[in-house]
Enzyme design. Structure first.
Site, PDB file in Angstrom:
ATOM      1  N   HIS A 223       0.827  -1.205   0.000  1.00 26.23           N
ATOM      2  CA  HIS A 223       0.000   0.000   0.000  1.00 26.23           C
ATOM      3  C   HIS A 223       0.865   1.260   0.000  1.00 26.23           C
ATOM      4  O   HIS A 223       0.576   2.226  -0.712  1.00 26.23           O
ATOM      5  CB  HIS A 223      -0.942  -0.025   1.214  1.00 26.23           C
ATOM      6  CG  HIS A 223      -2.004   1.005   1.146  1.00 26.23           C
ATOM      7  ND1 HIS A 223      -2.141   1.994   2.069  1.00 26.23           N
ATOM      8  CD2 HIS A 223      -2.986   1.217   0.229  1.00 26.23           C
ATOM      9  CE1 HIS A 223      -3.163   2.767   1.746  1.00 26.23           C
ATOM     10  NE2 HIS A 223      -3.696   2.314   0.631  1.00 26.23           N
ATOM     11  N   HIS A 227       0.884   4.075  -3.210  1.00 24.99           N
ATOM     12  CA  HIS A 227       0.688   5.529  -3.077  1.00 24.99           C
ATOM     13  C   HIS A 227       1.967   6.307  -3.391  1.00 24.99           C
ATOM     14  O   HIS A 227       1.900   7.493  -3.696  1.00 24.99           O
ATOM     15  CB  HIS A 227       0.139   5.868  -1.690  1.00 24.99           C
ATOM     16  CG  HIS A 227      -1.326   5.556  -1.596  1.00 24.99           C
ATOM     17  ND1 HIS A 227      -2.300   6.395  -2.072  1.00 24.99           N
ATOM     18  CD2 HIS A 227      -1.967   4.464  -1.137  1.00 24.99           C
ATOM     19  CE1 HIS A 227      -3.487   5.854  -1.892  1.00 24.99           C
ATOM     20  NE2 HIS A 227      -3.316   4.674  -1.324  1.00 24.99           N
ATOM     21  N   HIS A 252      -8.005  -0.673  -4.935  1.00 30.83           N
ATOM     22  CA  HIS A 252      -8.601  -0.691  -3.597  1.00 30.83           C
ATOM     23  C   HIS A 252      -9.815  -1.623  -3.540  1.00 30.83           C
ATOM     24  O   HIS A 252     -10.062  -2.270  -2.522  1.00 30.83           O
ATOM     25  CB  HIS A 252      -8.947   0.732  -3.150  1.00 30.83           C
ATOM     26  CG  HIS A 252      -7.723   1.546  -2.805  1.00 30.83           C
ATOM     27  ND1 HIS A 252      -7.021   2.269  -3.735  1.00 30.83           N
ATOM     28  CD2 HIS A 252      -7.047   1.701  -1.631  1.00 30.83           C
ATOM     29  CE1 HIS A 252      -5.975   2.854  -3.153  1.00 30.83           C
ATOM     30  NE2 HIS A 252      -5.969   2.517  -1.876  1.00 30.83           N
ATOM     31  N   GLU A 366     -10.341  10.428  -5.260  1.00 34.63           N
ATOM     32  CA  GLU A 366      -9.115  10.133  -4.474  1.00 34.63           C
ATOM     33  C   GLU A 366      -8.759  11.218  -3.475  1.00 34.63           C
ATOM     34  O   GLU A 366      -8.491  10.866  -2.305  1.00 34.63           O
ATOM     35  CB  GLU A 366      -7.932   9.839  -5.420  1.00 34.63           C
ATOM     36  CG  GLU A 366      -6.693   9.487  -4.633  1.00 34.63           C
ATOM     37  CD  GLU A 366      -5.451   9.232  -5.481  1.00 34.63           C
ATOM     38  OE1 GLU A 366      -5.471   9.398  -6.700  1.00 34.63           O
ATOM     39  OE2 GLU A 366      -4.452   8.860  -4.866  1.00 34.63           O
ATOM     40  N   HIS A 381     -11.849  11.321  -0.369  1.00 33.29           N
ATOM     41  CA  HIS A 381     -11.141  10.146   0.135  1.00 33.29           C
ATOM     42  C   HIS A 381      -9.980  10.520   1.061  1.00 33.29           C
ATOM     43  O   HIS A 381      -9.872  10.005   2.172  1.00 33.29           O
ATOM     44  CB  HIS A 381     -10.648   9.294  -1.047  1.00 33.29           C
ATOM     45  CG  HIS A 381      -9.520   8.413  -0.681  1.00 33.29           C
ATOM     46  ND1 HIS A 381      -8.204   8.777  -0.884  1.00 33.29           N
ATOM     47  CD2 HIS A 381      -9.479   7.214  -0.074  1.00 33.29           C
ATOM     48  CE1 HIS A 381      -7.423   7.812  -0.432  1.00 33.29           C
ATOM     49  NE2 HIS A 381      -8.166   6.849   0.060  1.00 33.29           N
ATOM     50  N   HIS A 385      -9.534   9.864   5.234  1.00 29.73           N
ATOM     51  CA  HIS A 385      -8.392   9.292   5.959  1.00 29.73           C
ATOM     52  C   HIS A 385      -7.946  10.241   7.070  1.00 29.73           C
ATOM     53  O   HIS A 385      -7.627   9.813   8.177  1.00 29.73           O
ATOM     54  CB  HIS A 385      -7.207   9.075   5.007  1.00 29.73           C
ATOM     55  CG  HIS A 385      -7.251   7.772   4.266  1.00 29.73           C
ATOM     56  ND1 HIS A 385      -6.745   6.604   4.777  1.00 29.73           N
ATOM     57  CD2 HIS A 385      -7.733   7.461   3.043  1.00 29.73           C
ATOM     58  CE1 HIS A 385      -6.896   5.623   3.899  1.00 29.73           C
ATOM     59  NE2 HIS A 385      -7.507   6.118   2.829  1.00 29.73           N
ATOM     60  N   HIS A 421     -12.894   2.408   2.859  1.00 26.29           N
ATOM     61  CA  HIS A 421     -12.760   2.102   1.432  1.00 26.29           C
ATOM     62  C   HIS A 421     -13.966   1.364   0.881  1.00 26.29           C
ATOM     63  O   HIS A 421     -14.281   1.463  -0.302  1.00 26.29           O
ATOM     64  CB  HIS A 421     -11.448   1.376   1.145  1.00 26.29           C
ATOM     65  CG  HIS A 421     -10.385   2.370   0.763  1.00 26.29           C
ATOM     66  ND1 HIS A 421     -10.302   2.918  -0.496  1.00 26.29           N
ATOM     67  CD2 HIS A 421      -9.443   2.976   1.502  1.00 26.29           C
ATOM     68  CE1 HIS A 421      -9.338   3.807  -0.525  1.00 26.29           C
ATOM     69  NE2 HIS A 421      -8.788   3.867   0.680  1.00 26.29           N
TER      70      HIS A 421
HETATM   71 CU1  CUO Z   1      -4.917   3.587  -0.423  1.00 29.04          CU
HETATM   72 CU2  CUO Z   1      -7.302   5.232   0.946  1.00 29.04          CU
HETATM   73  O1  CUO Z   1      -6.166   5.076  -0.677  1.00 29.04           O
HETATM   74  O2  CUO Z   1      -5.788   4.167   1.239  1.00 29.04           O
END
Ligand code: CUO
Length: 717
Positions: A223, A227, A252, A366, A381, A385, A421
């Site tokens: 992950h 990113h 995801h 995103e 998104h 987080h 998610h």
């Molecule tokens: Cu990878 Cu929300 O995008 O964690």
């Protein structure tokens, strides 16, 4: 001491013990030092040298540790002029850094731009040496990692894994005292330090059964890498990757499908989307991690806390937004989906077409710099987080930093990640429900029949059509992330992970036409839902996990295709996920170049869900689609390092499949005129001989094995 010219591979030394200054020797036995121009030395460096005028900065603490072969001093040239680095330099060295915070990613984006602009490798070395000890190590290593993969001159340099550099992001804090103890004993009598599998909670926590998945080091590394590859800030050509928004949605969604598979293996219901943002969140999470660059520990999230407006206008976070804003952005996104268009920055309608709609939405949700209209559709998104990450201290009254959910390296540890998610996925699925399903023509491949599918272990044994899983004990060297320890050599932590016996698919395909290219698509899903009822197609399609996808040349007549599980297009090899640099083959050898992965990819050991002791019934689906239609036009670029292409794309190239990601399960099934309605997977297959399904089981054996040490040539440090 002899000074030599820097080579491109010397850049790897900058990744060695990233919070330890550069004037302490790097590499094996600390014999590598940098000949740094006076102007580039930090005040601390100058002060140390002034107090110890007779000691070359060769070793960590004295000359005794120099081994055979003599020290090396790497020349660092002084640049005529340094570029403007004020933004990344404004970031304190000991503050947490996360890509989900736009202010943080902008600072990293500026550094990436500067480093990418360096005209030569020497210039890059000079800039990197200047920055390394002045900047936040998390920011610097992130930016350098991105740059090393993207620059043609540095792509072949093997870098340590993120867990080696920042073990505290991935491994529980309590083991570090034990690890340090081991670091201080001679190498030959060191023993590995055990990381228990079960340390963040007890079974009183109803989500704890899934901790082994959520806290898996490889899963979290994947992950972080994903990113890192899909930048939120940086040079436009690096941000603007082919079908980026669609891949954000698909990768995801696949994590969720894989997670739900694991939940079913543990007799837990599927994840429920985090829908009602004003209600308490039942799940809590206590990470038990130390921060990688400061003395803070990662804050916990207590059960039954509620999202609140975030008011953290302080120099580090620079973040403030209300939950109501998230709700407005959500409503506008649904309005766009159900109207069939979004409104761009100029007030014009942009249609959400069947082929491009998902990409447009992915970028907006995103949200990344490709969003058609950040003012209107916001930053749902990422701010979700952040809101969850700040739930314990939304207004900074306790001066606490963010929780694990706010950092891509740690977010997957928290059960709420999957609920958040899942909600984001609901928005994407709402769009997919508005576009036409695939017609028979979209799904068929004339003259091609998949006659059989088998799961085989080796040629001597008969097919069992059963996947076999077990626990495996593995070791990872933490010494490269342990700064200021006196001795060299590995300090291993031993952890337990899910593993499966490697297998092959044996697929028999009959081609009654001329020789032609086909694309083999392999997916697996549980056969029964939580109620132990056979899945309906419309439900089951969300649970299909992609196992592999590859092109194959079909000759006329019978084709026997054998494909190993380790070749999967969604995974990278175990050695790449965890690799201790000592075992990575030299990239200049043929063996090494085949091994040259960029680092993004689902860990191979997690390809198959755990299953159950009695055998979890599943359906293995294979489709061969028309390779001519699937092919993408070849694009420029020298993708010298590989990724798990299905989940990570291909560096500098188009996504290697022209179909929608997740095809053929990415949208509801179309009713087929004159034919039975598609209610089950078997209905979906009717009249489509290029698809087949095989009942399989996943059997968890419960045994525990020790992973044999990896072999490999070449030691970079
Ligand atoms: Cu990878 Cu929300 O995008 O964690």
């Amino acid at each position: 001491m002899p000074v030599r010219e820097a080579t491109v591979h010397d850049l790897a030394y900058l990744f060695y013990r990233p919070t330890e200054p550069l004037f302490i020797g790097k590499g094996k036995d600390h014999k590598v030092v940098f000949d740094i121009p006076e102007e580039y030395k930090t005040d601390r460096h100058k002060m140390v040298m002034a107090r110890m005028p007779n000691v070359e900065p060769i070793t960590r603490f004295n000359m005794e540790t120099i081994g055979d072969g003599g020290p090396k001093k790497i020349q660092v040239k002084k640049l005529e002029k340094l570029p403007d680095l004020s933004l990344p330099l404004s970031f304190k060295k000991d503050t947490p850094f996360t890509l989900f915070n736009p202010h943080h990613s902008a600072a990293a984006g500026r550094l990436i731009t500067v480093l990418m602009d360096a005209k030569t490798t020497d210039e890059l070395m000079s800039l990197a040496v200047y920055c390394r000890d002045r900047m936040n190590p998390l920011l610097f290593i992130y930016a350098m990692s991105v740059v090393m993969i993207h620059r043609p001159d540095t792509r072949t340099v093997q870098l340590p894994s993120h867990v080696e550099m920042f073990p505290k992001l991935y491994v529980q804090s309590s083991i570090f005292n034990r690890v340090l103890e081991e670091a201080f004993v001679p190498v030959d009598i060191r023993v590995p330090v055990d990381i228990p599998q079960d340390y963040t909670a007890s079974n009183l926590d109803f989500e704890h059964k899934m901790a082994y998945f959520r806290e898996d080091i490889g899963v979290n590394l994947h992950h972080w890498h994903w990113h890192s590859v899909y930048l939120l800030s940086g040079p436009p050509d690096m941000v603007n990757r082919d079908r980026r928004g669609e891949l954000f949605s698909y990768m995801h969604q696949q994590i969720l499908a894989r997670y739900n598979f694991e939940r079913f293996s543990n007799h837990i219901n599927r994840v429920t989307p985090l829908m009602h943002w004003n209600e308490p969140i039942l799940e809590g999470y206590f990470p038990k991690l130390d921060n990688a660059v400061s003395s803070h520990v990662w804050p916990a999230r207590s059960p039954n806390t509620k999202l609140q407006n975030v008011q953290r206008q302080n120099p580090v976070d620079k973040t403030a937004f209300d939950i109501e804003e998230l709700e407005r952005w959500r409503d506008r996104l649904f309005l766009a989906i159900h109207s069939g268009f979004v409104i761009n920055k100029d007030g014009q309608q942009v249609k959400l077409t069947e082929t491009e709609g998902i990409d447009i939405l992915g970028n907006m949700i995103e949200a990344n710099p490709l969003s058609k209209n950040p003012t209107l559709y916001g930053n749902l998104h990422n701010n979700g987080h952040m809101a969850i990450g700040f739930i314990h201290d939304p207004d900074f009254r306790y001066k606490e930093s963010y929780g694990v959910m706010a950092d891509p390296a740690t977010a997957m540890r928290d059960p709420i990640f999957y609920r958040w998610h899942s909600y984001i996925n609901c928005i994407f699925q709402a769009f997919k429900a508005t576009i036409p399903g695939y017609s028979i023509q979209n799904l068929s491949f004339e003259n091609v029949t998949v006659q059989s599918i088998d799961v085989v272990y080796d040629s001597e044994k008969p097919s069992r059509n059963e996947f076999e899983t077990f626990w495996q004990k593995c070791e990872v060297d933490l010494s490269r992330g342990l700064d200021f320890t006196r001795h060299d050599g590995p300090v291993n932590a031993r952890f337990t992970l899910l593993q499966h016996t490697p297998f092959s698919y044996r697929i028999i395909v009959q081609n009654d036409g001329v020789p032609q290219m086909g694309t083999v698509r392999i997916f697996i899903a549980p056969k029964y839902d939580e109620k132990r009822l056979a899945f309906m197609f419309e439900d089951q399609r969300h649970f299909f996990v992609e196992l592999d996808k590859f092109s194959t040349q079909l000759k006329s007549g019978r084709n026997e295709i054998e494909r190993r599980s380790t070749e999967s297009s969604v995974t990278i090899p175990f050695e790449k996920t965890y690799q201790n640099m000592d075992n990575v083959p030299d990239p200049q050898t043929p063996e090494g170049s085949a091994f040259n992965y960029c680092g993004c990819g689902w860990p191979q050991n997690m390809l198959i869900a755990k299953g159950t002791p009695e055998g979890l019934p599943c359906e293995l689906f294979v489709m061969v689609s028309n390779g001519v239609i699937d092919q993408v036009e070849k694009s420029q670029g020298d993708g010298t390092c590989k990724n798990a292409s299905s989940y990570c794309g291909v560096l500098d190239k188009k996504y290697p499949d022209a179909r929608a990601m997740g095809y053929p399960f990415d949208r509801p099934a179309e009713d087929r005129p004159g034919v039975k309605k598609v209610e089950t997977l078997q209905d979906f297959l009717q009249d489509l001989p290029n698809m087949a399904v095989r009942d399989v089981t996943i059997k968890f054996t419960g045994r525990e094995e020790v992973r044999p040490p990896s072999s490999g040539a070449g030691t970079r440090f």
